[in-house]
Motif scaffolding. Structure first.
Motif, PDB file in Angstrom:
ATOM      1  N   VAL A 299      -6.881   4.573  -1.080  1.00  0.00           N
ATOM      2  CA  VAL A 299      -5.613   5.240  -0.799  1.00  0.00           C
ATOM      3  C   VAL A 299      -5.580   6.611  -1.463  1.00  0.00           C
ATOM      4  O   VAL A 299      -5.185   7.614  -0.845  1.00  0.00           O
TER       5      VAL A 299
ATOM      6  N   ILE B   6       1.431   1.804  -3.535  1.00  0.00           N
ATOM      7  CA  ILE B   6       0.272   2.368  -4.238  1.00  0.00           C
ATOM      8  C   ILE B   6       0.248   3.882  -4.072  1.00  0.00           C
ATOM      9  O   ILE B   6       0.059   4.622  -5.044  1.00  0.00           O
ATOM     10  N   ARG B   7       0.470   4.330  -2.849  1.00  0.00           N
ATOM     11  CA  ARG B   7       0.491   5.774  -2.626  1.00  0.00           C
ATOM     12  C   ARG B   7       1.621   6.427  -3.429  1.00  0.00           C
ATOM     13  O   ARG B   7       1.437   7.466  -4.071  1.00  0.00           O
TER      14      ARG B   7
ATOM     15  N   LEU C  43      -7.274  -4.100   2.387  1.00  0.00           N
ATOM     16  CA  LEU C  43      -6.130  -3.990   1.482  1.00  0.00           C
ATOM     17  C   LEU C  43      -5.338  -5.294   1.432  1.00  0.00           C
ATOM     18  O   LEU C  43      -5.385  -6.099   2.354  1.00  0.00           O
TER      19      LEU C  43
ATOM     20  N   SER D 170      -3.833  -7.245   4.863  1.00  0.00           N
ATOM     21  CA  SER D 170      -2.805  -6.323   5.332  1.00  0.00           C
ATOM     22  C   SER D 170      -2.552  -6.499   6.832  1.00  0.00           C
ATOM     23  O   SER D 170      -3.498  -6.644   7.610  1.00  0.00           O
TER      24      SER D 170
ATOM     25  N   GLY E 258      -9.040  -0.804  -3.289  1.00  0.00           N
ATOM     26  CA  GLY E 258      -8.006  -0.379  -2.356  1.00  0.00           C
ATOM     27  C   GLY E 258      -7.220   0.805  -2.880  1.00  0.00           C
ATOM     28  O   GLY E 258      -6.873   1.719  -2.123  1.00  0.00           O
TER      29      GLY E 258
ATOM     30  N   LEU F 136      -0.527   4.939   5.765  1.00  0.00           N
ATOM     31  CA  LEU F 136      -1.880   4.596   5.344  1.00  0.00           C
ATOM     32  C   LEU F 136      -2.937   4.957   6.381  1.00  0.00           C
ATOM     33  O   LEU F 136      -4.119   4.670   6.185  1.00  0.00           O
TER      34      LEU F 136
ATOM     35  N   ASN G 139       0.780  -1.234   0.000  1.00  0.00           N
ATOM     36  CA  ASN G 139       0.000   0.000   0.000  1.00  0.00           C
ATOM     37  C   ASN G 139       0.814   1.289   0.000  1.00  0.00           C
ATOM     38  O   ASN G 139       0.421   2.254  -0.664  1.00  0.00           O
TER      39      ASN G 139
END
Length: 340
Positions: free
Chosen positions: A311, A93-94, A218, A114, A307, A148, A90
């Motif tokens: 985010v 992803i950000r 996630l 997660s 997800g 997150l 994650n």
């Protein structure tokens, strides 16, 4: 004369067989792998792959380094310090949502859920995520749980602007909660919960809020690289992925072997603690109905896309990242090799 030639040919052939391993070793592709954290049970599968020769068998010469937090892995990959990494998906992803041109991509997802969580004292006033408002949480800046947290807060109905984060080193995070200098911590349940136990705050004295129990469903740990690297080195990526997944599945099935290897690599390892960490990891983040039915890295594109949007929304980013940009199944071993 013919006998002499045959003898010479036989000797040359034997010499070739002896030289082949040295040649293969000389031609091995060097790969720099960074992990998410210190060598512990959840990431020790990488040490298993190294110590059992799975990298060498794939023609790879791999260095395995500890990390300083999942949030730092995509930065290191994008900057070229490492070729591949293992980290929570994650923060990547950000990072990709904010830097779509950097080409971070996951080639396997090892955790179907997660491990991100917030932990507070069970004897304190915080009983629900909403109670975190007005409180102080301790975490390193690169901590995935901290990065997150806005997404978790939004999913759980928490005003993130009312939560204060204290920036601390990894070694100081859990002691801050034990000493009541912070109201809680964020991190991986497999890291923080057991670190707290190790310094006197037992599991029954902790209240753990798993992000996935509060609307943020996630994926977790993943094998990461960059598009540029996999385009230049597709065979290396495929070999790395297969070797790491083989070791990962063996670790889930045989935790004792992993613990033996971890102890050998890190002599100060507390085996009892790491066994508990391993069991917690399997229970909380690896084994799910999806994994039991379909194996490791059976990624649902719709769930992944949801997800991603969570985010992006949490950080007020323009929705643009697509699941296919952050994950590819093209380098996975066959499904049969991914079954538990």
């Amino acid at each position: 004369m013919v006998l002499g030639l045959n003898r010479r040919a036989a000797l040359l052939a034997a010499g070739g067989l002896l030289a082949a391993p040295r040649l293969a070793q000389a031609q091995a592709t060097r790969v720099r792998l960074t992990l998410d954290w210190a060598f512990q049970a959840p990431n020790a599968f990488a040490l298993v792959a190294r110590e059992k020769g799975y990298f060498r068998a794939a023609g790879l010469d791999v260095t395995v380094d500890r990390g300083q937090g999942s949030g730092g892995v995509p930065v290191a990959l994008a900057g070229g310090s490492y070729d591949m990494g293992y980290a929570d998906l994650n923060p990547a992803i950000r990072f990709m949502a904010e830097n779509p041109d950097r080409g971070i991509v996951a080639v396997a997802v090892l955790h179907d859920r997660s491990p991100l969580c917030a932990i507070v004292r069970a004897d304190g006033p915080i009983r629900t995520p909403k109670d975190l408002e007005g409180k102080k949480l301790a975490a390193p800046e690169f901590d995935a749980g901290r990065q997150l947290f806005p997404a978790f807060a939004k999913a759980a109905g928490v005003d993130a602007s009312k939560v204060t984060f204290l920036s601390v080193t990894p070694a100081l995070r859990e002691p801050m909660l034990v000493r009541r200098e912070a109201d809680g911590v964020t991190g991986f349940v497999t890291t923080s919960a057991l670190a707290l136990k190790g310094i006197g705050l037992g599991l029954n004295q902790q209240r753990t809020m798993m992000y996935y129990d509060h609307g943020l469903d996630l994926y977790g740990g993943a094998i990461l690289t960059t598009r540029a690297y996999l385009e230049r080195n597709p065979d290396a990526v495929r070999g790395m992925t297969a070797a790491l997944m083989k070791a990962f599945i063996e670790t889930v099935k045989n935790g004792q072997e992993m613990l033996d290897i971890l102890k050998r690599v890190e002599p100060l390892t507390d085996v009892t603690l790491e066994r508990e960490r391993h069991e917690l990891n399997v229970e909380k983040v690896i084994m799910s109905a999806n994994v039991r039915a379909n194996g490791i890295s059976a990624v649902d594109a719709t769930r992944l896309q949801t997800g991603i949007r969570q985010v992006e929304e949490a950080y007020n980013l323009t929705p643009r990242l697509q699941a296919a940009q952050i994950y590819t199944a093209d380098f996975l071993p066959p499904v049969a090799d991914r079954k538990l």
